[in-house]
Design a protein around this motif. Sequence first.
Motif, PDB file in Angstrom:
ATOM      1  N   GLU A  22       0.837  -1.204   0.000  1.00 38.42           N
ATOM      2  CA  GLU A  22       0.000   0.000   0.000  1.00 38.42           C
ATOM      3  C   GLU A  22       0.875   1.258   0.000  1.00 38.42           C
ATOM      4  OE1 GLU A  22      -3.508   2.138   2.667  1.00 38.42           O
ATOM      5  OE2 GLU A  22      -2.850   0.115   3.194  1.00 38.42           O
ATOM      6  N   ASP A  23       1.909   1.267   0.829  1.00 34.99           N
ATOM      7  CA  ASP A  23       2.823   2.423   0.882  1.00 34.99           C
ATOM      8  C   ASP A  23       3.503   2.668  -0.463  1.00 34.99           C
ATOM      9  OD1 ASP A  23       2.244   2.853   3.550  1.00 34.99           O
ATOM     10  OD2 ASP A  23       4.060   1.861   4.296  1.00 34.99           O
ATOM     11  N   LYS A  24       3.773   1.589  -1.207  1.00 38.56           N
ATOM     12  CA  LYS A  24       4.439   1.691  -2.506  1.00 38.56           C
ATOM     13  C   LYS A  24       3.465   2.015  -3.637  1.00 38.56           C
ATOM     14  CE  LYS A  24       8.568   0.923  -1.116  1.00 38.56           C
ATOM     15  NZ  LYS A  24       9.509   2.025  -1.097  1.00 38.56           N
ATOM     16  N   GLY A  25       2.178   2.138  -3.303  1.00 40.68           N
ATOM     17  CA  GLY A  25       1.182   2.490  -4.320  1.00 40.68           C
ATOM     18  C   GLY A  25       0.715   1.319  -5.164  1.00 40.68           C
ATOM     19  N   LEU A  26       1.008   0.108  -4.722  1.00 39.20           N
ATOM     20  CA  LEU A  26       0.582  -1.074  -5.471  1.00 39.20           C
ATOM     21  C   LEU A  26      -0.853  -1.477  -5.132  1.00 39.20           C
ATOM     22  CD1 LEU A  26       3.926  -2.950  -4.997  1.00 39.20           C
ATOM     23  CD2 LEU A  26       2.963  -2.355  -7.216  1.00 39.20           C
ATOM     24  N   LEU A  27      -1.247  -1.230  -3.917  1.00 35.04           N
ATOM     25  CA  LEU A  27      -2.602  -1.524  -3.458  1.00 35.04           C
ATOM     26  C   LEU A  27      -3.210  -0.264  -2.866  1.00 35.04           C
ATOM     27  CD1 LEU A  27      -1.998  -4.912  -1.559  1.00 35.04           C
ATOM     28  CD2 LEU A  27      -2.994  -4.619  -3.838  1.00 35.04           C
ATOM     29  N   SER A  28      -4.523  -0.122  -3.002  1.00 33.22           N
ATOM     30  CA  SER A  28      -5.219   0.990  -2.351  1.00 33.22           C
ATOM     31  C   SER A  28      -6.560   0.522  -1.807  1.00 33.22           C
ATOM     32  CB  SER A  28      -5.426   2.163  -3.293  1.00 33.22           C
ATOM     33  OG  SER A  28      -5.092   1.911  -4.596  1.00 33.22           O
ATOM     34  N   THR A  54      -7.260  -8.922  -6.924  1.00 32.19           N
ATOM     35  CA  THR A  54      -6.652  -9.273  -8.215  1.00 32.19           C
ATOM     36  C   THR A  54      -5.269  -8.650  -8.330  1.00 32.19           C
ATOM     37  OG1 THR A  54      -8.812  -9.477  -9.260  1.00 32.19           O
ATOM     38  CG2 THR A  54      -6.926  -9.130 -10.721  1.00 32.19           C
ATOM     39  N   ARG A  55      -5.141  -7.388  -7.920  1.00 32.96           N
ATOM     40  CA  ARG A  55      -3.836  -6.733  -7.954  1.00 32.96           C
ATOM     41  C   ARG A  55      -2.834  -7.458  -7.066  1.00 32.96           C
ATOM     42  NH1 ARG A  55      -3.508  -1.392 -10.136  1.00 32.96           N
ATOM     43  NH2 ARG A  55      -1.831  -0.884  -8.707  1.00 32.96           N
ATOM     44  N   LEU A  56      -3.267  -7.902  -5.880  1.00 31.42           N
ATOM     45  CA  LEU A  56      -2.372  -8.631  -4.989  1.00 31.42           C
ATOM     46  C   LEU A  56      -1.921  -9.941  -5.633  1.00 31.42           C
ATOM     47  CD1 LEU A  56      -0.867  -8.995  -2.333  1.00 31.42           C
ATOM     48  CD2 LEU A  56      -2.969  -9.983  -1.371  1.00 31.42           C
ATOM     49  N   LEU A  81       1.991 -10.833  -6.332  1.00 34.29           N
ATOM     50  CA  LEU A  81       2.628 -12.051  -5.833  1.00 34.29           C
ATOM     51  C   LEU A  81       3.154 -12.917  -6.975  1.00 34.29           C
ATOM     52  CD1 LEU A  81       0.163 -12.907  -2.923  1.00 34.29           C
ATOM     53  CD2 LEU A  81       2.412 -11.797  -2.775  1.00 34.29           C
ATOM     54  N   LEU A  82       2.414 -12.975  -8.072  1.00 37.95           N
ATOM     55  CA  LEU A  82       2.899 -13.709  -9.243  1.00 37.95           C
ATOM     56  C   LEU A  82       4.156 -13.047  -9.791  1.00 37.95           C
ATOM     57  CD1 LEU A  82       2.688 -15.835 -11.488  1.00 37.95           C
ATOM     58  CD2 LEU A  82       1.156 -14.244 -12.695  1.00 37.95           C
ATOM     59  N   GLY A  83       4.118 -11.725  -9.914  1.00 36.43           N
ATOM     60  CA  GLY A  83       5.280 -10.989 -10.404  1.00 36.43           C
ATOM     61  C   GLY A  83       6.508 -11.224  -9.544  1.00 36.43           C
ATOM     62  N   ARG A  84       6.338 -11.193  -8.242  1.00 37.90           N
ATOM     63  CA  ARG A  84       7.463 -11.432  -7.325  1.00 37.90           C
ATOM     64  C   ARG A  84       7.958 -12.870  -7.443  1.00 37.90           C
ATOM     65  NH1 ARG A  84      10.548  -8.436  -6.393  1.00 37.90           N
ATOM     66  NH2 ARG A  84      11.026  -8.942  -4.254  1.00 37.90           N
ATOM     67  N   LYS A  85       7.035 -13.812  -7.597  1.00 34.12           N
ATOM     68  CA  LYS A  85       7.405 -15.222  -7.682  1.00 34.12           C
ATOM     69  C   LYS A  85       8.275 -15.481  -8.911  1.00 34.12           C
ATOM     70  CE  LYS A  85       5.367 -19.839  -7.826  1.00 34.12           C
ATOM     71  NZ  LYS A  85       4.111 -20.600  -7.786  1.00 34.12           N
ATOM     72  N   ILE A  86       7.985 -14.812 -10.005  1.00 37.54           N
ATOM     73  CA  ILE A  86       8.751 -15.044 -11.229  1.00 37.54           C
ATOM     74  C   ILE A  86       9.930 -14.094 -11.366  1.00 37.54           C
ATOM     75  CG2 ILE A  86       6.860 -16.156 -12.447  1.00 37.54           C
ATOM     76  CD1 ILE A  86       6.319 -13.581 -13.907  1.00 37.54           C
ATOM     77  N   GLY A  87      10.130 -13.260 -10.344  1.00 39.72           N
ATOM     78  CA  GLY A  87      11.352 -12.477 -10.290  1.00 39.72           C
ATOM     79  C   GLY A  87      11.265 -11.030 -10.724  1.00 39.72           C
ATOM     80  N   PHE A  88      10.070 -10.518 -10.954  1.00 39.87           N
ATOM     81  CA  PHE A  88       9.957  -9.101 -11.288  1.00 39.87           C
ATOM     82  C   PHE A  88      10.195  -8.257 -10.045  1.00 39.87           C
ATOM     83  CE2 PHE A  88       6.825 -10.333 -14.797  1.00 39.87           C
ATOM     84  CZ  PHE A  88       7.743 -10.141 -15.811  1.00 39.87           C
ATOM     85  N   SER A  89      10.761  -7.091 -10.237  1.00 37.77           N
ATOM     86  CA  SER A  89      10.903  -6.149  -9.130  1.00 37.77           C
ATOM     87  C   SER A  89       9.535  -5.525  -8.867  1.00 37.77           C
ATOM     88  CB  SER A  89      11.908  -5.046  -9.491  1.00 37.77           C
ATOM     89  OG  SER A  89      11.367  -4.216 -10.512  1.00 37.77           O
ATOM     90  N   LEU A 106       1.038  -2.727 -13.671  1.00 41.97           N
ATOM     91  CA  LEU A 106      -0.292  -2.525 -13.098  1.00 41.97           C
ATOM     92  C   LEU A 106      -0.827  -1.129 -13.385  1.00 41.97           C
ATOM     93  CD1 LEU A 106       0.022  -4.269  -9.604  1.00 41.97           C
ATOM     94  CD2 LEU A 106      -1.244  -5.082 -11.599  1.00 41.97           C
ATOM     95  N   ASP A 107       0.051  -0.143 -13.334  1.00 39.00           N
ATOM     96  CA  ASP A 107      -0.386   1.243 -13.526  1.00 39.00           C
ATOM     97  C   ASP A 107      -0.860   1.531 -14.946  1.00 39.00           C
ATOM     98  OD1 ASP A 107       0.079   1.793 -10.882  1.00 39.00           O
ATOM     99  OD2 ASP A 107       1.923   2.931 -11.213  1.00 39.00           O
ATOM    100  N   LEU A 108      -0.473   0.694 -15.896  1.00 37.13           N
ATOM    101  CA  LEU A 108      -0.898   0.903 -17.280  1.00 37.13           C
ATOM    102  C   LEU A 108      -2.290   0.338 -17.568  1.00 37.13           C
ATOM    103  CD1 LEU A 108       2.399   0.220 -19.257  1.00 37.13           C
ATOM    104  CD2 LEU A 108       1.239   2.417 -18.925  1.00 37.13           C
ATOM    105  N   TYR A 109      -2.857  -0.385 -16.619  1.00 35.33           N
ATOM    106  CA  TYR A 109      -4.169  -0.992 -16.837  1.00 35.33           C
ATOM    107  C   TYR A 109      -5.246   0.083 -16.926  1.00 35.33           C
ATOM    108  CZ  TYR A 109      -8.434  -3.648 -16.112  1.00 35.33           C
ATOM    109  OH  TYR A 109      -9.688  -4.176 -16.245  1.00 35.33           O
ATOM    110  N   GLU A 110      -6.073  -0.019 -17.973  1.00 37.19           N
ATOM    111  CA  GLU A 110      -7.215   0.878 -18.150  1.00 37.19           C
ATOM    112  C   GLU A 110      -8.461   0.021 -18.286  1.00 37.19           C
ATOM    113  OE1 GLU A 110      -6.700   3.719 -21.303  1.00 37.19           O
ATOM    114  OE2 GLU A 110      -4.557   3.844 -20.914  1.00 37.19           O
ATOM    115  N   PRO A 111      -9.363   0.076 -17.304  1.00 34.68           N
ATOM    116  CA  PRO A 111     -10.538  -0.794 -17.338  1.00 34.68           C
ATOM    117  C   PRO A 111     -11.343  -0.711 -18.633  1.00 34.68           C
ATOM    118  CG  PRO A 111     -10.419   0.359 -15.240  1.00 34.68           C
ATOM    119  CD  PRO A 111      -9.337   0.928 -16.119  1.00 34.68           C
ATOM    120  N   ALA A 112     -11.438   0.466 -19.223  1.00 38.31           N
ATOM    121  CA  ALA A 112     -12.243   0.620 -20.435  1.00 38.31           C
ATOM    122  C   ALA A 112     -11.400   0.612 -21.709  1.00 38.31           C
ATOM    123  CB  ALA A 112     -13.044   1.919 -20.349  1.00 38.31           C
ATOM    124  N   GLY A 113     -10.101   0.445 -21.572  1.00 37.20           N
ATOM    125  CA  GLY A 113      -9.227   0.523 -22.736  1.00 37.20           C
ATOM    126  C   GLY A 113      -8.826  -0.834 -23.280  1.00 37.20           C
TER     127      GLY A 113
END
Length: 153
Positions: free
Chosen positions: A45-51, A67-69, A73-81, A89-96
């Motif tokens: 939450e502090d890092k802006g990943l969850l709100s 879903t974001r969590l 967790l998947l991203g961390r498991k496969i080694g993403f920072s 996640l920030d590029l997601y646009e619900p209507a786009g």
Amino acid sequence: MKLIKADNTEATTAGITDEMGDELARIGEMAKKYGVTLRTLRFYEDKGLLSPQRDGNTRLYTHREETRLKLILLGRKIGFSLRDVKQMLDLYEPAGSNVKQLRLTLDKSEKQLARLNKQRQAIDEAIGELNDVMKVVRTKLDEQRPMPVAANG
């Protein structure tokens, strides 16, 4: 049984729902369900990943946040920072169409897959070398064992 709270959310015996009828999960429930600590959820939450929504000091997680969590967790498991995960996640646009998000995800995934394959190769080599060393050590130990004395009969 539903209880309507002052902020128009409903408290049910199964949990809390928002004004749209979607079930909300408390931070402890989320932590238990996904095997993470409360501190981890607060950190995300502090890092802006969850709100999560707030009800006083209580954090309430929507289906979107859950879903974001899962994606974090998947991203961390496969080694993403976490930075990579946040960018995607920030590029997601619900209507786009989310083409930009999908392209970035594919690009980062291809690079991470190449890194993981290099790591696998290095691990396979290390395992082979370790097996060789263990074989030499076993041979030396066998050479050091005293031979059994034959019984005189």
